[in-house]
Scaffold this active site. Structure first.
Site, PDB file in Angstrom:
ATOM      1  N   HIS A   1      11.410   5.443   2.936  1.00 14.01           N
ATOM      2  CA  HIS A   1      10.276   5.856   2.101  1.00 14.01           C
ATOM      3  C   HIS A   1       9.125   4.870   2.211  1.00 14.01           C
ATOM      4  CE1 HIS A   1      11.209   2.962  -1.193  1.00 14.01           C
ATOM      5  NE2 HIS A   1      12.469   3.269  -0.979  1.00 14.01           N
TER       6      HIS A   1
ATOM      7  N   GLU B   1      17.412   1.893   3.509  1.00 13.75           N
ATOM      8  CA  GLU B   1      17.324   1.164   2.251  1.00 13.75           C
ATOM      9  C   GLU B   1      17.881  -0.255   2.440  1.00 13.75           C
ATOM     10  OE1 GLU B   1      16.149   1.702  -0.704  1.00 13.75           O
ATOM     11  OE2 GLU B   1      15.836   3.850  -0.902  1.00 13.75           O
TER      12      GLU B   1
ATOM     13  N   ASP C   1       6.687   4.520  -0.215  1.00 18.56           N
ATOM     14  CA  ASP C   1       6.145   4.102  -1.501  1.00 18.56           C
ATOM     15  C   ASP C   1       6.843   2.867  -2.046  1.00 18.56           C
ATOM     16  OD1 ASP C   1       8.440   5.785  -1.899  1.00 18.56           O
ATOM     17  OD2 ASP C   1       7.920   5.939  -4.022  1.00 18.56           O
TER      18      ASP C   1
ATOM     19  N   ASP D   1      12.212  -3.515  -0.393  1.00 16.72           N
ATOM     20  CA  ASP D   1      12.385  -2.094  -0.726  1.00 16.72           C
ATOM     21  C   ASP D   1      11.094  -1.328  -0.503  1.00 16.72           C
ATOM     22  OD1 ASP D   1      13.418   0.270  -1.721  1.00 16.72           O
ATOM     23  OD2 ASP D   1      13.245  -0.327  -3.811  1.00 16.72           O
TER      24      ASP D   1
ATOM     25  N   HIS E   1      12.067  -4.208  -6.661  1.00 18.83           N
ATOM     26  CA  HIS E   1      11.306  -3.984  -7.897  1.00 18.83           C
ATOM     27  C   HIS E   1      11.021  -5.263  -8.675  1.00 18.83           C
ATOM     28  CE1 HIS E   1      13.111   0.404  -8.060  1.00 18.83           C
ATOM     29  NE2 HIS E   1      12.634   0.063  -6.863  1.00 18.83           N
TER      30      HIS E   1
ATOM     31  N   GLU F   1       9.647   8.200  -3.404  1.00 20.69           N
ATOM     32  CA  GLU F   1      11.072   8.012  -3.665  1.00 20.69           C
ATOM     33  C   GLU F   1      11.321   7.274  -4.977  1.00 20.69           C
ATOM     34  OE1 GLU F   1      14.952   5.792  -3.528  1.00 20.69           O
ATOM     35  OE2 GLU F   1      12.901   5.003  -3.639  1.00 20.69           O
ATOM     36  N   GLU F   2      10.353   6.455  -5.392  1.00 14.53           N
ATOM     37  CA  GLU F   2      10.569   5.555  -6.525  1.00 14.53           C
ATOM     38  C   GLU F   2      10.334   6.195  -7.892  1.00 14.53           C
ATOM     39  OE1 GLU F   2      11.991   2.896  -6.150  1.00 14.53           O
ATOM     40  OE2 GLU F   2      11.442   1.849  -4.318  1.00 14.53           O
TER      41      GLU F   2
END
Length: 355
Positions: free
Chosen positions: A71, A157, A73, A98, A331, A128-129
């Site tokens: 992903h 991932e 994003d 990530d 994150h 995705e997030e």
């Protein structure tokens, strides 16, 4: 390529370039434009786009097709842009782990493997997030399943460089109580709905989560309160309370079976399902998966989270998680990735795809 992506640079430098293009969920267009432009310049690829998802494919007539997906994003920036490379070869910044390191590896392989031993599909998708309704891979599954066709998939991932098989399922429910509203000075005239929620919390505290072994991998489950809502004012006895509970369940259960288990735990209370996503079995017995695990050369583990491998599993495509970066850093304000780990992931995939 000052205004574009130079896919001839090493994967560490490419990761830094990707990180320096902010791409919070639903704001991926500038990065998707760069990815599409770079891939359309690669002669051995066919490139398609849907919204801010880009798909590139080889068409060599190989006996097997592998999908590499990641992903574009990130979560919101936390004062951690632009990227910063320190003296120890560690790249810091939002999305380093990530999962722009994984995306950089995908792009490098897409540009530099004109004749791999398997046909390849590279998927770069958006959102995705955030909530599943916005997920770009979900949109591709619904609109263009033919773009995703393959015999095996690797979701890039962050896994710390190991293979993580399958994934947990996840569901959320609201467990509610009701009471009777009253003035708090005359509380005996009411029924306090928040007080009635105490048994819900007690059952959660007493719950013993399962640890389920599948194909030699152990999936730990979890049942946890993640939100409590109730109350109207500082002088009012509340007449409603809701506890939101998240169940992370082993992929040996269907969504319906997982919901039944949650309802059993909270028997006697109103339980409302608010969202759910299935898990994915590890599928490591599939020949392509077994060959991949052997090529990576580290013992596989269970994925202790939900990931989009579940979407490939639903399409009948065995899938695993594999990528550079520490998932525990995802994150966080301190998110970072070792450049050496990015280069190692690229090299291992390259060997697997050219051996």
């Amino acid at each position: 390529m000052r205004n574009g992506l130079d896919l001839t640079v090493d994967a560490g430098s490419l990761t830094a370039r990707l990180v320096d293009v902010p791409s919070e969920s639903r704001q991926e267009k500038p990065l998707a434009d760069l990815v599409e432009g770079a891939l359309r310049a690669v002669p051995h690829l066919t490139v398609d786009r849907d919204g801010d998802a880009v798909v590139a494919r080889t068409a060599l007539g190989r006996a097997e097709r592998v999908v590499l997906a990641g992903h574009l994003d990130t979560v919101p920036v936390a004062d951690n842009l632009p990227s910063r490379l320190d003296a120890d070869g560690v790249l810091w910044g939002c999305g380093t782990s990530d999962m722009k390191a994984g995306v950089a590896v995908q792009l490098r392989l897409a540009a530099t493997l004109p004749a791999p031993n398997r046909d390849l599909t590279f998927v770069f998708y958006d959102a995705e997030e955030i909530a599943a309704e916005f997920n770009g891979l979900r949109r591709l599954v619904e609109r263009h399943p033919d773009w995703l066709a393959g015999d095996f998939a690797v979701l890039m991932e962050p896994t710390g460089g190991r293979v993580d098989g399958g994934c947990q399922g996840t569901l959320r429910v609201r467990v509610t109580t009701t009471g009777r509203r009253a003035h708090s000075a005359r509380s005996w005239l009411g029924e306090n709905a928040i007080h009635k929620a105490a048994p819900i919390l007690a059952r959660l505290a007493a719950y013993q989560p399962r640890r389920v072994e599948i194909d030699g991998l152990v999936y730990p489950e979890g049942l946890n309160a993640v939100r409590i809502e109730g109350g109207h004012a500082g002088n009012v006895i509340p007449d409603s309370c809701a506890v939101t509970v998240n169940y992370r369940f082993s992929p040996d259960q269907s969504e319906a079976e997982a919901l039944d288990r949650v309802r059993e735990v909270f028997e006697g209370f109103a339980v409302e399902l608010t969202d759910s996503a299935p898990g994915a079995l590890p599928g490591l017995s599939h020949p392509a998966a077994a060959a991949f695990v052997e090529a990576i050369g580290t013992p596989p583990a269970a994925k202790e989270a939900w990931t989009d491998v579940a979407r490939f599993s639903a399409l009948g495509i065995p899938a695993v998680n594999y990528g550079p970066g520490d998932p525990a850093l995802a994150h966080t304000r301190e998110e970072h990735v070792a450049v050496a780990a990015v280069l190692e992931a690229e090299e291992k995939l390259r060997r697997w795809l050219t051996a």
